[in-house]
Motif scaffolding. Sequence first.
Motif, PDB file in Angstrom:
ATOM      1  N   TRP A 381     -28.125 -33.937  -7.157  1.00 23.89           N
ATOM      2  CA  TRP A 381     -28.412 -35.308  -7.934  1.00 23.89           C
ATOM      3  C   TRP A 381     -29.029 -36.617  -7.156  1.00 23.89           C
ATOM      4  O   TRP A 381     -30.042 -36.943  -7.588  1.00 23.89           O
ATOM      5  CB  TRP A 381     -26.940 -35.909  -8.434  1.00 23.89           C
ATOM      6  CG  TRP A 381     -27.374 -36.956  -9.391  1.00 23.89           C
ATOM      7  CD1 TRP A 381     -26.713 -38.153  -9.281  1.00 23.89           C
ATOM      8  CD2 TRP A 381     -27.826 -36.734 -10.620  1.00 23.89           C
ATOM      9  NE1 TRP A 381     -27.226 -39.054 -10.273  1.00 23.89           N
ATOM     10  CE2 TRP A 381     -27.906 -38.310 -11.060  1.00 23.89           C
ATOM     11  CE3 TRP A 381     -28.424 -36.004 -11.300  1.00 23.89           C
ATOM     12  CZ2 TRP A 381     -28.410 -38.716 -12.160  1.00 23.89           C
ATOM     13  CZ3 TRP A 381     -29.099 -36.237 -12.624  1.00 23.89           C
ATOM     14  CH2 TRP A 381     -28.961 -37.658 -12.969  1.00 23.89           C
ATOM     15  N   ASP A 416     -26.438 -32.227 -12.843  1.00 28.25           N
ATOM     16  CA  ASP A 416     -26.924 -32.140 -14.171  1.00 28.25           C
ATOM     17  C   ASP A 416     -28.578 -31.778 -14.276  1.00 28.25           C
ATOM     18  O   ASP A 416     -29.279 -32.054 -13.243  1.00 28.25           O
ATOM     19  CB  ASP A 416     -26.716 -33.603 -14.825  1.00 28.25           C
ATOM     20  CG  ASP A 416     -26.696 -33.616 -16.261  1.00 28.25           C
ATOM     21  OD1 ASP A 416     -27.057 -32.552 -16.840  1.00 28.25           O
ATOM     22  OD2 ASP A 416     -26.587 -34.705 -17.048  1.00 28.25           O
ATOM     23  N   TYR A 455     -22.520 -27.947 -12.799  1.00 28.43           N
ATOM     24  CA  TYR A 455     -21.966 -29.241 -13.406  1.00 28.43           C
ATOM     25  C   TYR A 455     -21.929 -29.076 -14.928  1.00 28.43           C
ATOM     26  O   TYR A 455     -22.789 -28.514 -15.556  1.00 28.43           O
ATOM     27  CB  TYR A 455     -23.176 -30.193 -12.859  1.00 28.43           C
ATOM     28  CG  TYR A 455     -23.215 -31.583 -13.875  1.00 28.43           C
ATOM     29  CD1 TYR A 455     -22.742 -32.663 -13.211  1.00 28.43           C
ATOM     30  CD2 TYR A 455     -23.776 -31.668 -15.075  1.00 28.43           C
ATOM     31  CE1 TYR A 455     -22.626 -33.825 -13.743  1.00 28.43           C
ATOM     32  CE2 TYR A 455     -23.649 -32.978 -15.463  1.00 28.43           C
ATOM     33  CZ  TYR A 455     -22.899 -33.944 -15.047  1.00 28.43           C
ATOM     34  OH  TYR A 455     -23.077 -35.173 -15.766  1.00 28.43           O
ATOM     35  N   CYS A 463     -24.173 -36.550 -18.623  1.00 36.29           N
ATOM     36  CA  CYS A 463     -24.711 -38.036 -18.658  1.00 36.29           C
ATOM     37  C   CYS A 463     -26.195 -37.916 -18.857  1.00 36.29           C
ATOM     38  O   CYS A 463     -27.056 -38.864 -19.246  1.00 36.29           O
ATOM     39  CB  CYS A 463     -24.326 -38.745 -17.314  1.00 36.29           C
ATOM     40  SG  CYS A 463     -22.558 -38.998 -17.300  1.00 36.29           S
ATOM     41  N   LYS A 489     -18.499 -29.300 -11.036  1.00 37.95           N
ATOM     42  CA  LYS A 489     -18.377 -30.702 -11.191  1.00 37.95           C
ATOM     43  C   LYS A 489     -18.280 -31.039 -12.765  1.00 37.95           C
ATOM     44  O   LYS A 489     -19.101 -30.853 -13.289  1.00 37.95           O
ATOM     45  CB  LYS A 489     -19.566 -31.747 -10.635  1.00 37.95           C
ATOM     46  CG  LYS A 489     -19.389 -33.112 -10.738  1.00 37.95           C
ATOM     47  CD  LYS A 489     -20.615 -33.714 -10.064  1.00 37.95           C
ATOM     48  CE  LYS A 489     -20.948 -35.226 -10.173  1.00 37.95           C
ATOM     49  NZ  LYS A 489     -21.943 -35.530  -9.667  1.00 37.95           N
ATOM     50  N   TYR A 532     -15.290 -41.632 -12.695  1.00 36.76           N
ATOM     51  CA  TYR A 532     -15.797 -43.046 -11.878  1.00 36.76           C
ATOM     52  C   TYR A 532     -14.397 -43.597 -11.618  1.00 36.76           C
ATOM     53  O   TYR A 532     -14.345 -44.803 -11.722  1.00 36.76           O
ATOM     54  CB  TYR A 532     -16.484 -43.752 -13.111  1.00 36.76           C
ATOM     55  CG  TYR A 532     -17.534 -42.986 -13.844  1.00 36.76           C
ATOM     56  CD1 TYR A 532     -18.136 -41.908 -13.729  1.00 36.76           C
ATOM     57  CD2 TYR A 532     -17.239 -42.852 -15.303  1.00 36.76           C
ATOM     58  CE1 TYR A 532     -19.032 -40.839 -14.340  1.00 36.76           C
ATOM     59  CE2 TYR A 532     -17.639 -42.001 -16.148  1.00 36.76           C
ATOM     60  CZ  TYR A 532     -18.815 -41.011 -15.571  1.00 36.76           C
ATOM     61  OH  TYR A 532     -19.490 -40.188 -16.519  1.00 36.76           O
TER      62      TYR A 532
HETATM   63  C1  GLA Z   1     -23.080 -39.325 -13.697  1.00 40.77           C
HETATM   64  C2  GLA Z   1     -22.461 -38.856 -12.362  1.00 40.77           C
HETATM   65  C3  GLA Z   1     -23.499 -38.606 -11.527  1.00 40.77           C
HETATM   66  C4  GLA Z   1     -24.407 -37.606 -11.869  1.00 40.77           C
HETATM   67  C5  GLA Z   1     -25.049 -38.040 -13.357  1.00 40.77           C
HETATM   68  C6  GLA Z   1     -25.825 -36.953 -13.874  1.00 40.77           C
HETATM   69  O1  GLA Z   1     -23.876 -40.490 -13.603  1.00 40.77           O
HETATM   70  O2  GLA Z   1     -21.494 -40.144 -11.860  1.00 40.77           O
HETATM   71  O3  GLA Z   1     -22.860 -38.300 -10.364  1.00 40.77           O
HETATM   72  O4  GLA Z   1     -23.749 -36.432 -12.028  1.00 40.77           O
HETATM   73  O5  GLA Z   1     -23.904 -38.280 -14.048  1.00 40.77           O
HETATM   74  O6  GLA Z   1     -26.321 -37.093 -15.222  1.00 40.77           O
END
Ligand code: GLA
Length: 738
Positions: A381, A416, A455, A463, A489, A532
Amino acid sequence: MRKLFVLILLCACFSRVVAQDIPLTKGWKLAIGDSAQWASPTFNDQHWAAVNVAQSWEQEGHPDYNGFGWYRIHIVIPSSLKEKAFLKDSVRINLGSVDDNDEVYLNGKLIGRFGGKTGDIVKGAFYGPRTYTIAANNPAILWDKENVLAVRIYDTGGDGGIYGTNFSIGMADVMDHVKINTEADFDYGERNSLSKSIKLITTSHYNYSGKLGFKVTDPETNSVLYEKTNDAAFSSAKPFTYTFEIARLEKKSYTITYTFTDDKSGKVLTQTETTPYLLTPYPSAKPKINGADVFGARPGSPFLYLIPATGHKPLVYKAEGLPEGLKLDAATGIISGAVAQKGTYPVTLTVSNKLGSKTKDFSIVIGDKIGLTPALGWNSWNAWGLSVNDQKVRTSAKAMVDRLSAHGWAYINIDDGWEADQRQPDGKITANSKFPDMKGLSDYIHSLGLRMGIYSSPGPRTCGGFLGSWQHEDQDAQTYADWGVDYLKYDWCAYSEIVPKPDLDGLKKPYQVMRASLDKINRDIMYSLCQYGWGNVWEWGAEVGGNSWRTTGDIQDTWRSMSSIGFNQNKAAAFSQPGHFNDPDMLVVGKVGWGPSLHNTQLTFDEQYTHISLWSLLSSPLLIGCDMGHLDRFTLNLLTNDEVLAIDQDALGKGASQYIKNDNYQIWVKELKDGGKAIGLFNLSDKYQTISLDKTDPALNGFNKFRDVWQQKYIITAGKTFSAKVAPHGVMLIKVSK
Ligand code: GLA
């Protein structure tokens, strides 16, 4: 309302003495939600709430909100801006930091957008500073009249909105088109010298000609080591390259200041960077076994462990006491198989080469728990964002096995951006065209002795806007097992559409659902919760079966982000234990970018030492977030310190606690399995500090050996106190023992 415009204009006129920009720090309004009408200059926003754009919308009355929101401001753009400017061709709008994606409308016309996988604002996830430059003759600008600037935001998770300090509108200056590009790696020479080439580049039609100042200072003494001025001329067709060498450097960072002064306009551009210094000693040619002292697996699950060892190759591996069902490849050091019987199996590992051999006691624990020490690996990421693909993952795996796995690094995790847009008719998830063969990819990763991560989200979408596992949990867990996935994840994201205002049970639920699905498959999959830090997840992450849980929103490669996350982990420290770890997010060292184009981390070298030291003290998963195909010498040195990694991997699994906190420095202490302690003395100030602890202080009392962990040598300390001189934003990491 009108009074406000006058005020803004007055402020603007006043501040023009210093800078020509009109500040846009005050006068914003915010509405949560989404409507195309909100772009329109005629829309009446009088009932909208005033908002302070110094902070995120979470801090402005919308806690935990993810999704759409709009900001609007009314502003007069005076033509005197143009008249007084040296270059009159474009207007620059600074919008602070955007979290995550945005579209910007001036008087109803779209003038810029950022984020988006396929032109869709929802599929982006790119937070960061935002500046838009538009032509001064763009008809969207109403000179000397009221303009409405409207910013549509889509926040995918964590903090959201526009925030920060850099909000203004002005003419793009001569120097707005110039970049001092310092991206090249430093070369390390003899006599402790460093050399490097930097480039002056421009996108403007303007021809630049002037002087480039180069100055090296020692931040400890403020003395100037080098100072030089050179002629410099460049254009869009022909950049200017400056190469320098600085010698006789001590083991610390110096500050380099580059100053370009353009003759015609008299404008000046300044940029600074710090110099790297290497602390990790060069690995010995003699064999040595690194990595954690314990590894856990579930009975009957496929087992894979690469013995991490350094020393001149070829190395020959031996393992005595392996439980039934496991075998070792003596040439590669890969232990594989499956163990049926639960139990703790003491194993003696031996690695030899022509210079000798080394043994290490190692425990294989077959039981219900996996992830007994925090994961060490890579995640796509922070480097590649949604532009991750099969090739980038393979490159990372190859680089890991060539350069890092000897120190215990083992996971290659795809974040992602791997998912197809639609499930198969039977509901099965598939990868998109960037990942033509997931099983083939995991076979390749496993053949190197490494493990593969993936993920997903409990929501209908991730996301980044891709498919999540909502109502397909069992099926997805089985697909991951079929592909050979070792790490998941699981990121909340669009689960907010299913449960917008979850209570504590609501927060736990989706993670319990996937836990149950993972428990049904015959494969050990490390389970990494990502939501988060909501609902104090550290208090119940272990209960829902997480091997780790994110304690914060997303990290960025700045001191502000890294330090505010890292130094706020005390609340969660007590919950760290073998198999269940706090995760303050992935590493921001090396080349990062969250998308196809990368840049050097903005952390200084001392800040990077702080980052790795603090995360290791916290027993955090260490997931490298950079381009592994381009590991420069500093980054490699930073990530291969076996004594630092041993603190992270300590089998006791404790999280360090904040022992002393004051304005200038903090001391964090972690108890270790061998009865010793790891102690980080962190300088949070901008100046060198001497940080001291009395030897009779409870943190040190009874210990007589002090080891500098980064340099891997004992410190001789006379007198009653232990003192260390620590660089700005830097650290002294010690281990004390008896
Ligand atoms: C969120 C997660 C990040 C990442 C993005 C991927 O923001 O906190 O660590 O995995 O999504 O879209």
